[in-house]
Design an enzyme around this catalytic site. Structure first.
Site, PDB file in Angstrom:
ATOM      1  N   LYS A   1       3.985  10.189   5.557  1.00 49.71           N
ATOM      2  CA  LYS A   1       3.895   9.014   6.442  1.00 49.71           C
ATOM      3  C   LYS A   1       4.998   9.006   7.485  1.00 49.71           C
ATOM      4  O   LYS A   1       4.786   8.568   8.608  1.00 49.71           O
ATOM      5  CB  LYS A   1       3.955   7.721   5.621  1.00 49.71           C
TER       6      LYS A   1
ATOM      7  N   LYS B   1      -7.408  13.882   2.977  1.00 46.57           N
ATOM      8  CA  LYS B   1      -7.888  12.724   2.218  1.00 46.57           C
ATOM      9  C   LYS B   1      -8.600  11.709   3.122  1.00 46.57           C
ATOM     10  O   LYS B   1      -8.181  11.505   4.253  1.00 46.57           O
ATOM     11  CB  LYS B   1      -6.644  12.075   1.581  1.00 46.57           C
TER      12      LYS B   1
ATOM     13  N   LYS C   1      -7.611   4.916   4.537  1.00 48.70           N
ATOM     14  CA  LYS C   1      -7.897   3.674   5.252  1.00 48.70           C
ATOM     15  C   LYS C   1      -6.945   3.471   6.421  1.00 48.70           C
ATOM     16  O   LYS C   1      -7.177   2.639   7.273  1.00 48.70           O
ATOM     17  CB  LYS C   1      -7.883   2.473   4.312  1.00 48.70           C
TER      18      LYS C   1
HETATM   19  P1  TYM Z   1      -3.953   2.602  -2.306  1.00 49.81           P
HETATM   20  O1  TYM Z   1      -4.205   1.179  -2.008  1.00 49.81           O
HETATM   21  O2  TYM Z   1      -3.565   3.512  -1.181  1.00 49.81           O
HETATM   22  O3  TYM Z   1      -5.211   3.242  -2.993  1.00 49.81           O
HETATM   23  C1  TYM Z   1      -5.828   2.600  -4.098  1.00 49.81           C
HETATM   24  C2  TYM Z   1      -6.414   3.620  -5.040  1.00 49.81           C
HETATM   25  O4  TYM Z   1      -7.405   4.405  -4.373  1.00 49.81           O
HETATM   26  C3  TYM Z   1      -7.114   5.789  -4.567  1.00 49.81           C
HETATM   27  N1  TYM Z   1      -7.546   6.521  -3.364  1.00 49.81           N
HETATM   28  C4  TYM Z   1      -8.386   7.562  -3.384  1.00 49.81           C
HETATM   29  N2  TYM Z   1      -9.009   8.180  -4.401  1.00 49.81           N
HETATM   30  C5  TYM Z   1      -9.816   9.220  -4.091  1.00 49.81           C
HETATM   31  N3  TYM Z   1     -10.007   9.660  -2.815  1.00 49.81           N
HETATM   32  C6  TYM Z   1      -9.392   9.079  -1.768  1.00 49.81           C
HETATM   33  N4  TYM Z   1      -9.614   9.515  -0.532  1.00 49.81           N
HETATM   34  C7  TYM Z   1      -8.535   7.969  -2.033  1.00 49.81           C
HETATM   35  N5  TYM Z   1      -7.783   7.146  -1.258  1.00 49.81           N
HETATM   36  C8  TYM Z   1      -7.186   6.277  -2.084  1.00 49.81           C
HETATM   37  C9  TYM Z   1      -5.595   5.832  -4.738  1.00 49.81           C
HETATM   38  O5  TYM Z   1      -5.179   7.004  -5.389  1.00 49.81           O
HETATM   39  C10 TYM Z   1      -5.363   4.597  -5.575  1.00 49.81           C
HETATM   40  O6  TYM Z   1      -5.620   4.860  -6.945  1.00 49.81           O
HETATM   41  N6  TYM Z   1       0.575   2.239  -4.259  1.00 49.81           N
HETATM   42  C11 TYM Z   1      -0.832   2.143  -4.552  1.00 49.81           C
HETATM   43  C12 TYM Z   1      -1.237   0.784  -5.080  1.00 49.81           C
HETATM   44  C13 TYM Z   1      -0.432   0.379  -6.246  1.00 49.81           C
HETATM   45  C14 TYM Z   1      -0.620   0.785  -7.586  1.00 49.81           C
HETATM   46  C15 TYM Z   1       0.411   0.121  -8.327  1.00 49.81           C
HETATM   47  C16 TYM Z   1      -1.542   1.617  -8.220  1.00 49.81           C
HETATM   48  C17 TYM Z   1       0.639  -0.453  -6.214  1.00 49.81           C
HETATM   49  N7  TYM Z   1       1.134  -0.610  -7.474  1.00 49.81           N
HETATM   50  C18 TYM Z   1       0.526   0.316  -9.702  1.00 49.81           C
HETATM   51  C19 TYM Z   1      -1.418   1.799  -9.599  1.00 49.81           C
HETATM   52  C20 TYM Z   1      -0.393   1.144 -10.336  1.00 49.81           C
HETATM   53  C21 TYM Z   1      -1.592   2.398  -3.277  1.00 49.81           C
HETATM   54  O7  TYM Z   1      -1.056   2.270  -2.202  1.00 49.81           O
HETATM   55  O8  TYM Z   1      -2.885   2.730  -3.476  1.00 49.81           O
END
Ligand code: TYM
Length: 333
Positions: free
Chosen positions: A115, A199, A202
């Site tokens: 990032k 990947k 969003k």
């Molecule tokens: P975030 O919001 O970016 O993504 C949420 C979840 O979606 C998965 N993901 C994907 N899986 C497969 N293919 C993709 N292209 C793809 N894009 C996103 C991510 O791996 C994630 O599981 N920091 C985390 C949110 C968070 C969290 C936590 C998760 C905050 N605290 C505690 C687990 C436990 C995040 O930004 O995910």
């Protein structure tokens, strides 16, 4: 005696619009676990502040995310569904975890490196992006889950969580359970349709991303123009055919069919037909989802669900934070 169910926890941050990657890599997994595990799923709204976000957009994204959780079938009777900022212990333990981490650990995080690589003026890198894995560690450790289901991109953060927990435990005595990341067998990394070695994300609004609540005709067009390769064999081969492999993964994750079954159906057929097949599956799934989201938003249940979830989560979080505060000397023994 009934054996205690294992606990699982995960969250999604309400930045941008949710993608098919979030849906397949995360939300669909949550649903499959809700009967077997004691599941906590939250909206990681504090994490949405790591990059500037308009308050109106944050509210809108939050409402959409909880609606999507419910529309997909997460049952608030079985799952503790809540918003992170409703449980102030997340921010408090987040601070403790920031103090329990060091610059080296946080700067090694791949997501941080990726990032910030794009930001030319390093002085302007928001501090939030740097410390956010420590807050994520707190999100997890507050509840002592056994497992944390995430997509591949978040695995490293769960591993860091384990390291921070170990460090804390060895310094102050056993306090946190070490969580294990759970990565789905298929769909843990849904790729961009326009750049299938990257990947689906969003934060990048491009023609390679399918947004769950977008007009399904737009999604259909994006799939029909997905980047593939120059031969015409529908075969899973991540290295040489990343685009086709991604479409196979999407189709298999959203249907009951294995990748192999789909490959067999398309022997001797062209990519055009295959893309149409994938587009139909995605459009059917998303149309149904959007209909349910609409019903949920009209039903007025969202605030009640979040209030009930916050109460249950707060109970657990309060107990844990008290324990931590006592161990580190902020509270009397
Ligand atoms: P975030 O919001 O970016 O993504 C949420 C979840 O979606 C998965 N993901 C994907 N899986 C497969 N293919 C993709 N292209 C793809 N894009 C996103 C991510 O791996 C994630 O599981 N920091 C985390 C949110 C968070 C969290 C936590 C998760 C905050 N605290 C505690 C687990 C436990 C995040 O930004 O995910």
């Amino acid at each position: 005696m009934e054996q205690q169910r294992k606990r699982m926890l995960s969250g999604i941050k309400p930045t941008g619009k949710l993608t098919l990657g979030n849906y397949i890599g995360a939300i669909k997994q949550f649903i499959s676990y809700q009967d077997e595990y004691e599941l906590l799923v939250f909206i990681a709204d504090l994490h949405a502040l790591t990059l500037p976000i308009d308050p109106k957009e944050l509210r809108e994204n939050t409402k959409n995310l909880i609606s999507i959780y419910l529309a997909c079938g997460l049952d608030p009777e079985k799952v503790i569904l809540f918003k992170q900022s409703d449980v102030h212990e997340h921010a408090e333990l987040g601070y403790v975890m920031t103090c329990n981490s060091n610059m080296g650990e946080l700067s090694r995080m791949t997501q941080y490196k990726d990032k910030t690589a794009k930001i030319s003026n390093k002085e302007s890198i928001p501090t939030g992006i740097f410390i956010y894995p420590a807050l994520m560690a707190a999100d997890i450790l507050l509840y002592d889950p056994d497992y944390v289901p995430v997509g591949i991109d978040q695995k490293q953060h769960v591993e860091l969580t384990r390291d921070l927990a170990l460090k804390f435990n060895s310094h102050y005595s056993e306090t946190f359970k070490l969580p294990e990341p759970v990565i789905a067998k298929t769909g843990a990394k849904i790729a961009s349709l326009s750049n299938p070695t990257k990947k689906m994300s969003k934060s990048e609004s491009d023609k390679g991303t399918i947004y769950l609540l977008d007009d399904v005709n737009i999604s259909r067009k994006k799939i029909m123009s997905a980047v593939t390769d120059s031969d015409s064999i529908v075969k899973y081969d991540l290295e040489n055919k990343p685009g086709i492999s991604n479409l196979l993964t999407i189709a298999s994750s959203l249907s009951k069919k294995s990748i192999e079954e789909i490959e067999n159906e398309f022997v001797g057929k062209g990519y055009g037909e295959f893309k149409k097949y994938v587009a139909d599956i995605v459009v059917d799934e998303l149309s149904l989802l959007q209909q349910k989201v609409k019903e949920i938003q009209e039903s007025g249940i969202i605030d009640k669900v979040l209030a009930a979830g916050a109460e249950k989560a707060s109970y657990l979080a309060r107990k844990k934070l008290n324990k931590v505060y006592t161990k580190i000397g902020l509270r009397k023994r």
